[in-house]
Scaffold this motif. Structure first.
Motif, PDB file in Angstrom:
ATOM      1  N   HIS A  23      38.996  67.968 -11.939  1.00 42.71           N
ATOM      2  CA  HIS A  23      37.690  67.695 -12.559  1.00 42.71           C
ATOM      3  C   HIS A  23      37.557  66.188 -12.751  1.00 42.71           C
ATOM      4  N   ASP A  41      33.178  66.444 -18.777  1.00 39.45           N
ATOM      5  CA  ASP A  41      34.021  66.927 -17.688  1.00 39.45           C
ATOM      6  C   ASP A  41      33.147  67.611 -16.641  1.00 39.45           C
ATOM      7  N   HIS A  44      36.663  63.437 -15.466  1.00 38.97           N
ATOM      8  CA  HIS A  44      36.384  63.138 -16.868  1.00 38.97           C
ATOM      9  C   HIS A  44      35.653  61.805 -16.872  1.00 38.97           C
ATOM     10  N   HIS A  49      35.883  65.371 -28.052  1.00 38.89           N
ATOM     11  CA  HIS A  49      35.967  65.049 -26.632  1.00 38.89           C
ATOM     12  C   HIS A  49      34.953  63.947 -26.342  1.00 38.89           C
ATOM     13  N   ASP A  75      39.864  67.875 -20.487  1.00 38.77           N
ATOM     14  CA  ASP A  75      40.331  66.521 -20.811  1.00 38.77           C
ATOM     15  C   ASP A  75      40.400  65.553 -19.640  1.00 38.77           C
TER      16      ASP A  75
HETATM   17 ZN   LIG Z   1      37.468  65.321 -20.364  1.00 34.26          ZN
END
Ligand SMILES: [Zn+2]
Length: 323
Positions: free
Chosen positions: A281, A205, A283, A201, A323
């Motif tokens: 969220h 996040d 990212h 990742h 994500d």
């Molecule tokens: Zn993310």
């Protein structure tokens, strides 16, 4: 009164007066005067070699005083040079080092004047060397001050550049702490929310309700504000210069346009769940020279030490990313 001289005449058995011719008297007088004059001349000549006249004594004192004053000035020059050396040392070892400028070599700092002999005008006197040396030292001191002054100008410019650089690089958290429901996922290996596979990742996040304000993390220019990148949904890219780009993905709404200049802390958009996202969220990614780097290294601007440690702890927990 002239003495009258007599002599004893054996013929007449009587004392007779010595008669001297007038010419002889004049001759003796002349010789006497001449000898006196010569002697006087010799005496004055010899004495003058060993005995100073009041005028000479005064000049000697003047000269001695001047030499003393020159020596005192040289001592003060020593102090000035020592003080300058102290500044130069700090300049090379701290200021120039801090701003990654090369130290100025000693030879450059202590360079005198080459070419024509600018001290020739002092030659030809007993004190020539003293005066020429003093002038030479003062010249070097003056030049060293100019070199130091230029160095400080350079440092001032570098400091200004550094200030701009520090304002530009992405260095704060893009979402306010009080708006976070939780820090969902950090940079590193995480479980993909869709495939459940372990994969890297490349961002962070920040879980927050839809519509939560997102802030620019450094000064820069908005390069993209669209949803034409796969997975990111509505996203913003800010170019901060110096090779830094920050990316904000899955937005609900934009608050900036492409080519808009933004400052750190400007509201640029709102948290959403567009693109490849499981829940609302933000990212967030940071690029340096085209490579994605761990954004956590930049969170110092608006976080206290304990907040930073808490963020670091949460971000390093291996969990499922959004994500
Ligand atoms: Zn993310």
């Amino acid at each position: 009164m002239a003495k009258v001289k007599y002599y004893y005449d054996a013929e007449t058995l009587s004392y007779r007066k010595i008669e001297r011719k007038k010419s002889t008297t004049i001759k003796y007088t002349a010789v006497f005067l001449l000898a006196s004059a010569l002697f006087a001349f010799l005496f004055v000549f010899i004495a003058s070699q060993y005995i100073e006249s009041p005028k000479e004594r005064q000049l000697t004192r003047e000269l001695q005083n001047m030499q003393l004053q020159y020596e005192l000035l040289n001592k003060r020059m020593d102090d000035a040079i020592a003080a300058l050396e102290n500044v130069e040392e700090r300049d090379n070892a701290i200021y120039r080092l801090y701003f990654e400028a090369n130290p100025i070599p000693e030879e450059q700092r202590r360079a005198g004047f080459g070419g024509v002999n600018r001290y020739k005008k002092f030659e030809g006197y007993d004190n020539s060397q003293l005066i020429a040396e003093s002038n030479k030292r003062l010249d070097i001191l003056e030049k060293a001050i100019v070199v130091q002054s230029k160095s400080l100008d350079e440092i001032a410019k570098l400091a200004k550049d550094k200030e701009k650089f520090l304002e530009a690089i992405p260095a704060i958290q893009p979402v306010r702490n009080e708006n976070l429901t939780r820090m969902a996922s950090g940079y590193g290996y995480r479980t993909d929310p869709f495939t459940k596979a372990r994969k890297f990742h490349f961002g962070m996040d920040f879980t927050a309700p839809r519509g939560t304000p997102i802030y620019a993390t450094g000064n820069g220019i908005v390069k993209r504000a669209d949803n034409r990148a796969s997975g990111y949904g509505k996203h913003i890219r800010i170019d901060h210069g110096h090779g830094y780009i920050s990316l904000y993905a899955h937005l609900y709404k934009y608050n900036v346009r492409v080519n808009q200049r933004v400052k750190r802390g400007d509201l640029i958009g709102y948290v959403g769940s567009t693109g490849r996202s499981e829940a609302p969220h933000l990212h967030y990614e940071v690029f340096k020279d085209g490579e994605r780097i761990n954004p956590i290294n930049f969170y110092y601007g608006n976080l206290s030490a304990s907040e930073f440690n808490e963020l670091l702890r949460k971000a390093s927990l291996e969990n499922q990313s959004l994500d």
